[in-house]
Scaffold this active site. Structure first.
Site, PDB file in Angstrom:
ATOM      1  N   LEU A   1      41.486  36.369  43.747  1.00 39.50           N
ATOM      2  CA  LEU A   1      40.381  37.298  43.562  1.00 39.50           C
ATOM      3  C   LEU A   1      40.927  38.701  43.779  1.00 39.50           C
ATOM      4  O   LEU A   1      41.802  38.911  44.621  1.00 39.50           O
ATOM      5  CB  LEU A   1      39.247  37.015  44.555  1.00 39.50           C
ATOM      6  CG  LEU A   1      38.542  35.654  44.441  1.00 39.50           C
ATOM      7  CD1 LEU A   1      37.503  35.510  45.567  1.00 39.50           C
ATOM      8  CD2 LEU A   1      37.860  35.492  43.094  1.00 39.50           C
ATOM      9  N   ASP A   2      40.417  39.660  43.008  1.00 32.29           N
ATOM     10  CA  ASP A   2      40.838  41.041  43.197  1.00 32.29           C
ATOM     11  C   ASP A   2      40.574  41.482  44.630  1.00 32.29           C
ATOM     12  O   ASP A   2      39.698  40.942  45.320  1.00 32.29           O
ATOM     13  CB  ASP A   2      40.078  41.969  42.240  1.00 32.29           C
ATOM     14  CG  ASP A   2      40.400  41.693  40.779  1.00 32.29           C
ATOM     15  OD1 ASP A   2      41.475  41.127  40.509  1.00 32.29           O
ATOM     16  OD2 ASP A   2      39.565  42.041  39.924  1.00 32.29           O
ATOM     17  N   LYS A   3      41.301  42.499  45.069  1.00 34.59           N
ATOM     18  CA  LYS A   3      41.181  42.999  46.431  1.00 34.59           C
ATOM     19  C   LYS A   3      39.727  43.238  46.829  1.00 34.59           C
ATOM     20  O   LYS A   3      39.296  42.853  47.915  1.00 34.59           O
ATOM     21  CB  LYS A   3      41.990  44.295  46.570  1.00 34.59           C
ATOM     22  CG  LYS A   3      41.848  44.978  47.925  1.00 34.59           C
ATOM     23  CD  LYS A   3      42.632  46.282  47.976  1.00 34.59           C
ATOM     24  CE  LYS A   3      42.439  46.987  49.308  1.00 34.59           C
ATOM     25  NZ  LYS A   3      43.194  48.271  49.375  1.00 34.59           N
TER      26      LYS A   3
END
Length: 340
Positions: free
Chosen positions: A148-150
């Site tokens: 998952l993106d930051k």
């Protein structure tokens, strides 16, 4: 082969070749161990001298196997990981000897990399899991099978050993086409898609820099298939002409490309609220909101995206595992402000 696993302990495997045995040693071991190790891992073990054939060390993966051969694999102790464990709190939904399911918070990078060598989810997992990590590819580290993106929150599953890592990776590569894998997200977007349900089928590739992505023509060298199915769940500040200032949308992935939902929703004219990379031009739309909602939107500094549902097959038991996570507090506050 009647009993291929006559190991004396967890670090040794003794296998006897039956009448069907043929071909290269590395290929036969990979098939015989039923995906417990990748072929590259088997090859490395042979080259490192960890495999004997009829009592003699063999270091050539291409060595031929024959009926009646006895193969012994002595597994080295997993090496310590290069990233170090860090005591970072984790929201764990489920954990056993094979995997861990957790809810990733906003601001946490999944894997160490340029600019983020510490303070990542991997660092947190090394500390949390400790000796329950039996090694991925011979290294005592968690097996990341999806990311998952930051600044995206939501449910993730991480493998603790090679068997779980390979099994889960295969499921994610298959995208649920032939198994129970499901991934679903909730996003708050600017505007409202004209159709309340739809499919975005638009290939993605690099956008000219290292991190951003863009919709590409199919014939582009780096174009990769990307398919997102969306459903509008709720409309905020809807007008008589059926347009709206914002909407809560469910997105289900048929593929899993970097930034896929963010790019696809921007592509159809409805970028995620708070997305500085793909929706910065829409930021002034907050001026159309009532003051309270406007204030909440203006201080929301991440893409409004949450991976709320994850389903997969357990790599050891075959059980279908289903997990859901409600919207985190900041996204719930955003939804409530738009709703009110």
């Amino acid at each position: 082969m009647t009993d291929p696993f006559k190991q004396a302990d967890d670090n040794r495997k003794v296998l006897e070749a039956d009448e069907s045995a043929e071909g290269r040693l590395d290929a036969w071991l990979t098939a015989t161990l039923s995906g417990e190790f990748s072929r590259n891992r088997i090859k490395s073990l042979i080259e490192e001298g960890a495999v004997t054939l009829n009592g003699a060390v063999v270091t050539e993966p291409k060595k031929k196997i024959r009926f009646g051969d006895t193969v012994v694999i002595d597994l080295p102790e997993p090496e310590d990981p290069e990233p170090k464990g860090e005591d970072i709190p984790l929201d764990v939904l489920y954990e056993d000897d094979d995997l861990i399911v957790l809810v990733k918070p906003a601001g946490l990078v999944v894997h160490p990399g340029a600019g983020n060598w510490t303070g990542t989810l991997v660092n947190a997992l090394i500390h949390h899991c400790g000796d329950s990590l039996s090694g991925i590819g011979g290294v005592k580290r968690p097996g990341i099978v999806h990311r998952l993106d930051k600044d995206t929150t939501g449910v993730m599953v991480v493998a603790k050993n090679d068997i779980a890592h390979r099994h889960l990776a295969d499921q994610f590569a298959d995208h649920g086409r032939s198994g129970p894998l499901e991934r679903a997200y909730q996003a708050i977007v600017w505007g409202r898609p004209r159709h309340l349900q739809g499919t975005i089928d638009a290939p993605l590739g690099r956008a000219g820099d290292r991190t951003k992505r863009a919709v590409k023509r199919e014939e582009s060298d780096d174009a990769r298939e990307a398919i997102t199915h969306y459903t509008v769940l709720e409309r905020f500040h809807e007008r008589p002409d059926a347009t709206a200032l914002a909407a809560l949308v469910e997105c289900r992935l048929e593929t899993g490309r970097t930034h896929q939902i963010r790019v696809h929703m921007a592509h159809i004219g409805h970028p995620l609220i708070g997305d500085a990379d793909y929706g910065a031009a829409f930021k002034t739309k907050a001026n159309l909101l009532p003051d309270e909602a406007k204030a909440v939107v203006n201080r929301f500094h991440r893409q409004a995206l949450h991976a709320y549902l994850l389903q997969f097959e357990h790599p050891r038991t075959g059980e279908t595992m289903h997990f859901e996570s409600p919207l985190p507090d900041d996204l719930q506050e955003l939804a409530d402000a738009l709703r009110n």
